[in-house]
Scaffold this motif. Sequence first.
Motif, PDB file in Angstrom:
ATOM      1  N   THR A  16     -15.571   3.170   9.430  1.00  0.00           N
ATOM      2  CA  THR A  16     -14.634   2.142   8.989  1.00  0.00           C
ATOM      3  C   THR A  16     -13.610   1.888  10.082  1.00  0.00           C
ATOM      4  O   THR A  16     -13.602   2.585  11.101  1.00  0.00           O
ATOM      5  CB  THR A  16     -13.924   2.579   7.689  1.00  0.00           C
ATOM      6  OG1 THR A  16     -13.157   1.489   7.178  1.00  0.00           O
ATOM      7  CG2 THR A  16     -13.024   3.776   7.918  1.00  0.00           C
ATOM      8  N   MET A 160      -1.207   4.515   4.843  1.00  0.00           N
ATOM      9  CA  MET A 160      -2.457   3.908   5.298  1.00  0.00           C
ATOM     10  C   MET A 160      -2.404   3.640   6.785  1.00  0.00           C
ATOM     11  O   MET A 160      -1.406   3.141   7.309  1.00  0.00           O
ATOM     12  CB  MET A 160      -2.693   2.591   4.547  1.00  0.00           C
ATOM     13  CG  MET A 160      -4.008   1.923   4.853  1.00  0.00           C
ATOM     14  SD  MET A 160      -5.386   2.745   4.037  1.00  0.00           S
ATOM     15  CE  MET A 160      -5.712   1.591   2.731  1.00  0.00           C
ATOM     16  N   ASN A 163      -8.115   1.662   7.768  1.00  0.00           N
ATOM     17  CA  ASN A 163      -8.732   1.936   6.475  1.00  0.00           C
ATOM     18  C   ASN A 163      -8.734   3.422   6.148  1.00  0.00           C
ATOM     19  O   ASN A 163      -9.507   3.870   5.291  1.00  0.00           O
ATOM     20  CB  ASN A 163     -10.168   1.410   6.438  1.00  0.00           C
ATOM     21  CG  ASN A 163     -10.214  -0.093   6.209  1.00  0.00           C
ATOM     22  OD1 ASN A 163      -9.225  -0.697   5.794  1.00  0.00           O
ATOM     23  ND2 ASN A 163     -11.345  -0.704   6.496  1.00  0.00           N
ATOM     24  N   PHE A 165      -6.818   6.327   4.404  1.00  0.00           N
ATOM     25  CA  PHE A 165      -5.814   6.439   3.342  1.00  0.00           C
ATOM     26  C   PHE A 165      -5.420   7.906   3.190  1.00  0.00           C
ATOM     27  O   PHE A 165      -6.268   8.762   2.918  1.00  0.00           O
ATOM     28  CB  PHE A 165      -6.392   5.908   2.036  1.00  0.00           C
ATOM     29  CG  PHE A 165      -5.407   5.853   0.900  1.00  0.00           C
ATOM     30  CD1 PHE A 165      -4.558   4.774   0.749  1.00  0.00           C
ATOM     31  CD2 PHE A 165      -5.335   6.893  -0.014  1.00  0.00           C
ATOM     32  CE1 PHE A 165      -3.652   4.722  -0.298  1.00  0.00           C
ATOM     33  CE2 PHE A 165      -4.430   6.849  -1.050  1.00  0.00           C
ATOM     34  CZ  PHE A 165      -3.588   5.759  -1.203  1.00  0.00           C
ATOM     35  N   GLY A 209     -11.185   1.874  -2.308  1.00  0.00           N
ATOM     36  CA  GLY A 209     -10.548   0.639  -1.886  1.00  0.00           C
ATOM     37  C   GLY A 209     -11.302  -0.580  -2.377  1.00  0.00           C
ATOM     38  O   GLY A 209     -12.434  -0.496  -2.867  1.00  0.00           O
ATOM     39  N   TRP A 214     -12.484   2.472   2.458  1.00  0.00           N
ATOM     40  CA  TRP A 214     -11.469   3.457   2.803  1.00  0.00           C
ATOM     41  C   TRP A 214     -12.079   4.840   2.991  1.00  0.00           C
ATOM     42  O   TRP A 214     -13.078   5.193   2.349  1.00  0.00           O
ATOM     43  CB  TRP A 214     -10.424   3.580   1.699  1.00  0.00           C
ATOM     44  CG  TRP A 214      -9.566   2.395   1.472  1.00  0.00           C
ATOM     45  CD1 TRP A 214      -9.613   1.185   2.115  1.00  0.00           C
ATOM     46  CD2 TRP A 214      -8.532   2.287   0.489  1.00  0.00           C
ATOM     47  NE1 TRP A 214      -8.668   0.336   1.605  1.00  0.00           N
ATOM     48  CE2 TRP A 214      -7.989   0.982   0.608  1.00  0.00           C
ATOM     49  CE3 TRP A 214      -8.017   3.142  -0.460  1.00  0.00           C
ATOM     50  CZ2 TRP A 214      -6.958   0.540  -0.210  1.00  0.00           C
ATOM     51  CZ3 TRP A 214      -6.980   2.715  -1.276  1.00  0.00           C
ATOM     52  CH2 TRP A 214      -6.457   1.427  -1.145  1.00  0.00           C
TER      53      TRP A 214
END
Length: 277
Positions: A16, A160, A163, A165, A209, A214
């Motif tokens: 990601t 955050m 992406n 978290f 997400g 995420w």
Amino acid sequence: MDNFITEMSPWKTLPTHAADAQVFAIGDVHGQADTLAATLDAIASVPRSHLVRRLIFLGDLIDRGPQSLAAIALYKSAGDLAMVDDVILLPGNHELMLLDGISEPDHFICDWLDNGGDMLIEEAVPGCTARRLVELADIARDAVGEEFLEFIRTCPTWHMEGNIFFIHAGLDPTAEPSEFLNQSRFGAVHECHWAWIREPFLEWTGGWGDCKTWIVVHGHTPATMQVTNLKVLEKAADRVATHGRLCLDAGSTLDLAQVAWAEFAAAKYRFCMTRRR
């Protein structure tokens, strides 16, 4: 820090969009201040790769281990010790139990003491014989300081980066994210809270997400409760490929002096551990 060793995994590709900064995240410390000091020293030795170097604590600095107050002091100096530009502390359930216990000792302080807060009291007042709940709350308040308590009352509860978290315990895949994350930090001793959740978070494989992109970096649930090495811990803790999450709780307690942490840079990450030799 000759009594400690730091191990780092090879770099891995993130599936990601990652951080635009060089980000370090430290999991549960639980009063293992000496191990935290060695961890900050290890982070300081990592060369700068981005304009911004950021350090994120995932909560549970305190309780269970022998040096909660020393861990708080290290957190306050972490920017200089780790040679980072920005330090973020996200509250864990132990910080929240401390807040509740000090605010309403008759209702909450016994929960905190039974979950390792007694070690902080012993550190503050060795051989403490206080029995009145309000007296124990006063000892805790004086020991940690009003500045730290006010920070825990007001600091962000999640963070955050791209992406990626960051949160203490995790997310509830059955709940709407904004509603779940808006839960109060006060009086929050229950299983469906961002500082306490385990299931269904830990076993969920359906993504996180809005676009399921995420990666959740969390602590709270120990990946191990034994003295171990990086390879064994990483196998238990790194669920990025299968579950979209990375656990940075290495089980630090009174006798378990090991702290898990990770580095994120561009589209890659590596899993790390600092432990007593």
